[in-house]
Design an enzyme around this catalytic site. Sequence first.
Site: not given
Lengths: 222, 222
Positions: B10, B12, B149, B172, B176
């Site tokens: 990931d 950000d 994702k 995070d 995810d």
Amino acid sequence: MFKPRAIAVDIDGTITDRKRAINCKAVEALRKLNIPVILATGNIPCFARAVAKMIGVSDIVICENGGVVRFSYDGEDIILGSKEKCIRALEELKKHFYIELLDFDYRKSEVCMRRTFDIKKAREILKDFDVKLLDSGFAYHISDKAVSKGRALIFISEHIGVNLKDFAVIGDSENDIEMFEVAGFRIAVANADERLKELADLVTPSNDGYGVVEALEFLGLI
Amino acid sequence: MFKPRAIAVDIDGTITDRKRAINCKAVEALRKLNIPVILATGNIPCFARAVAKMIGVSDIVICENGGVVRFSYDGEDIILGSKEKCIRALEELKKHFYIELLDFDYRKSEVCMRRTFDIKKAREILKDFDVKLLDSGFAYHISDKAVSKGRALIFISEHIGVNLKDFAVIGDSENDIEMFEVAGFRIAVANADERLKELADLVTPSNDGYGVVEALEFLGLI
């Protein structure tokens, strides 16, 4: 000793290597500065704003070689050039060359092409059009004659209230020339176009982003 | 000891700090790897490809939380979700909240909004729509239920011929989770969503990008 109140810096070939990977030493140096750092690129607005966000500098960016200016990450694209003019020139070039377009739909003010044809011949073909044909070293750009990174820098200097003579600019290629012509202090990196080096107040010993660090050290900013 | 043949990470909050500035230690670590590094983000395709180019990893990116996949910098956006479904849900939300859209025209598969309303209430309102409402920690996303994702990672693993069980994933936030559900080894950074930490094989001591470096050290890759 020149003390800049703002800095404009090209991206590809200036803070990156030839593969366009960013130099982390340059990122950390630019991030530390407490004056506005304006990224000035031939690339598209959403590329420029992404790089500004990743580096962590001001969100003020010059995109498409001055055809577009942005002042904030979620702000508007301010379009300074006519894409229609560039498309008319493109139609003429297509009669003479096989043209591979880059990011056509994303570009707001110009036309960008892969470097697959003779740019000298192309410039001759377009001599009566109100456009210019630029080589960024990474792509060819058909750009409205009315726009340049220099014009965009004038626009920004008025908007943020920093005098042009207080700007330091750092670049490597011919699309940085107009920015060099208007700024107070001009820095060409080691791999820069010869014409740019002639205009420069300082030519850095290194390239691939290390030149930017050397430039900021020379200016006493880091 | 798990030896990944590819990594999905990931952007950000994982390789960046809270201001979304990239961690240069993480950049240099990822750049060194000799296995494919796939960036997986809720951000738009032209942001993801810019970051991949700047970091100098593979040009394979998962964008819009899995709604779009790209395999090369100048390649096509492969669209895996229906933006139309998301727009229908948006019209319903607009009846209840003031909605501030982000990058609406740039998004190919979803709708992204500023985090200005009650997401729990919004999820209740959309319970009969074929969409999900995600919180990336940076924005809210209305996304086609068919995309994640994780689904995008399955698509990529088939395309590049790397088995899912050979992927390490680093993230995070809740967007995810599906990627964690399909990958062979799951790493949550210190600032990660609690639900992600519960699924993780490893939770790193640090955040703001340093967790990525710790994860790569743990895996013996650097």
